[in-house]
Design an enzyme around this catalytic site. Structure first.
Site, PDB file in Angstrom:
ATOM      1  N   GLU A  11       2.323   9.016  -4.744  1.00 52.06           N
ATOM      2  CA  GLU A  11       3.246   9.993  -4.184  1.00 52.06           C
ATOM      3  C   GLU A  11       3.438   9.662  -2.707  1.00 52.06           C
ATOM      4  O   GLU A  11       2.489   9.297  -2.011  1.00 52.06           O
ATOM      5  CB  GLU A  11       2.679  11.414  -4.312  1.00 52.06           C
ATOM      6  CG  GLU A  11       2.497  11.903  -5.737  1.00 52.06           C
ATOM      7  CD  GLU A  11       3.804  12.219  -6.430  1.00 52.06           C
ATOM      8  OE1 GLU A  11       4.818  12.377  -5.722  1.00 52.06           O
ATOM      9  OE2 GLU A  11       3.804  12.303  -7.665  1.00 52.06           O
ATOM     10  N   PRO A 191       3.747   9.770   5.487  1.00 52.63           N
ATOM     11  CA  PRO A 191       4.158   8.518   4.842  1.00 52.63           C
ATOM     12  C   PRO A 191       3.166   7.376   5.072  1.00 52.63           C
ATOM     13  O   PRO A 191       2.426   7.367   6.060  1.00 52.63           O
ATOM     14  CB  PRO A 191       5.509   8.215   5.509  1.00 52.63           C
ATOM     15  CG  PRO A 191       5.990   9.535   6.027  1.00 52.63           C
ATOM     16  CD  PRO A 191       4.756  10.284   6.418  1.00 52.63           C
ATOM     17  N   SER A 192       3.162   6.432   4.156  1.00 52.48           N
ATOM     18  CA  SER A 192       2.350   5.208   4.244  1.00 52.48           C
ATOM     19  C   SER A 192       0.854   5.501   4.306  1.00 52.48           C
ATOM     20  O   SER A 192       0.081   4.694   4.818  1.00 52.48           O
ATOM     21  CB  SER A 192       2.763   4.357   5.460  1.00 52.48           C
ATOM     22  OG  SER A 192       4.127   4.033   5.402  1.00 52.48           O
ATOM     23  N   ARG A 193       0.454   6.633   3.810  1.00 53.39           N
ATOM     24  CA  ARG A 193      -0.948   7.043   3.789  1.00 53.39           C
ATOM     25  C   ARG A 193      -1.540   7.223   5.190  1.00 53.39           C
ATOM     26  O   ARG A 193      -2.752   7.279   5.352  1.00 53.39           O
ATOM     27  CB  ARG A 193      -1.814   6.052   2.986  1.00 53.39           C
ATOM     28  CG  ARG A 193      -1.461   6.006   1.500  1.00 53.39           C
ATOM     29  CD  ARG A 193      -1.718   7.370   0.853  1.00 53.39           C
ATOM     30  NE  ARG A 193      -1.496   7.360  -0.592  1.00 53.39           N
ATOM     31  CZ  ARG A 193      -0.368   7.723  -1.186  1.00 53.39           C
ATOM     32  NH1 ARG A 193       0.671   8.075  -0.455  1.00 53.39           N
ATOM     33  NH2 ARG A 193      -0.254   7.739  -2.495  1.00 53.39           N
ATOM     34  N   LEU A 194      -0.702   7.321   6.209  1.00 53.57           N
ATOM     35  CA  LEU A 194      -1.178   7.601   7.564  1.00 53.57           C
ATOM     36  C   LEU A 194      -1.186   9.107   7.770  1.00 53.57           C
ATOM     37  O   LEU A 194      -0.437   9.664   8.588  1.00 53.57           O
ATOM     38  CB  LEU A 194      -0.292   6.896   8.598  1.00 53.57           C
ATOM     39  CG  LEU A 194      -0.308   5.367   8.536  1.00 53.57           C
ATOM     40  CD1 LEU A 194       0.629   4.777   9.588  1.00 53.57           C
ATOM     41  CD2 LEU A 194      -1.724   4.835   8.734  1.00 53.57           C
TER      42      LEU A 194
END
Length: 215
Positions: A11, A191-194
Site C-alpha cells: 500500500e 510515501p516510499s515507506r519514509l
C-alpha cells in the site's frame, strides 16, 4: 495465496504528514486530537486497541480490547481480573497498547504501567452497561476452559431471570484498569515507506520530551 503473492501486497501512504512542529507538546492532547479526527472521519472501531501483556518470565500475549476512557493520567479499559491478561497484569504491570486506523494511515503505540482503577469507578461503569452485558460478565470465567457453550448460556438464562427486575451486582473479579504511559509514539504513513514517527518520552510527572524516529 502463495508466498510471492503475499510479499507483493503493498500500500502507498499519501493521506497526511506529521512533524514536530505540527504536534502538541502534551501527547495526551495529541491523542485527543487524533481520536477526535478519527471520530469525525467515521473510522470503524476507533476505540479498539491491541493490549499486550506478558508473564514474569517475558512470555507475551495480546488481544483486542476497547478503550473506555482517557485523560492525562492514562488509558482505561475493563476486564475480568481472573482472565489471562488480568493474571499477567497482577504479576507484571508493564503493558503496551496499539491503535491502528488504516483509513487514516495512522498508528499510535503506547507503553506504560497498568494499575487497577477504584472500585467506585468500576461500579459506575459496570452499571452503565446494558444489563445483558452485565450478566455476561458475571457468568463468564474468562480465559478458563469450559465444557461447552451451552453451559454458559444456561447460566446466563438463569441469571437473566433472577435479575429481571433487580440490579445486577458487579462481581468482585471484574473491573477497570488504567495504563499510565511512559512512551507514546504517533505514526503517520508516508510515501516510499519514509513514514513519520514522533515519539514522546516521559521525563517526570509533568514533562514530556518529543523526538523524531527514523522510519
Amino acid at each position: 495465496m502463495n508466498q510471492e503473492e503475499l510479499q507483493n501486497i503493498r500500500e502507498e501512504y499519501n493521506a497526511a504528514a506529521l512533524s514536530e512542529a505540527s504536534t502538541k507538546a502534551n501527547p495526551m492532547k495529541q491523542f485527543e486530537l487524533w481520536f477526535d479526527e478519527a471520530q469525525e472521519a467515521n473510522v470503524p472501531e476507533r476505540s479498539a486497541m491491541n493490549l499486550a501483556t506478558s508473564t514474569n518470565d517475558g512470555r507475551p500475549s495480546s488481544r483486542i480490547v476497547l478503550l473506555k476512557g482517557f485523560s492525562d493520567n492514562g488509558f482505561i479499559f475493563f476486564t475480568n481480573y481472573l482472565s489471562r491478561k488480568g493474571k499477567e497484569i497482577n504479576k507484571n504491570p508493564n503493558g503496551a497498547i496499539t491503535f491502528f486506523w488504516a483509513a487514516m494511515e495512522r498508528q499510535i503505540r503506547i507503553e506504560g504501567n497498568i494499575e487497577k482503577i477504584s472500585k467506585e469507578e468500576s461500579e459506575k461503569y459496570f452499571h452503565s452497561r446494558p444489563k445483558n452485558s452485565q450478566i455476561g460478565a458475571v457468568v463468564s470465567p474468562q480465559s478458563q476452559e469450559i465444557e461447552s457453550r451451552e453451559t454458559i448460556e444456561h447460566k446466563w438464562n438463569e441469571l437473566a431471570t433472577e435479575y429481571e427486575d433487580k440490579e445486577v451486582p458487579k462481581p468482585s473479579f471484574w473491573g477497570g484498569y488504567i495504563l499510565k504511559p511512559r512512551l507514546i509514539e504517533f505514526w503517520q504513513g508516508r510515501p516510499s515507506r519514509l513514514h513519520d514517527r514522533i515519539l514522546y518520552k516521559k521525563i517526570d510527572n509533568k514533562t514530556w520530551k518529543k523526538v523524531r524516529l527514523a522510519p
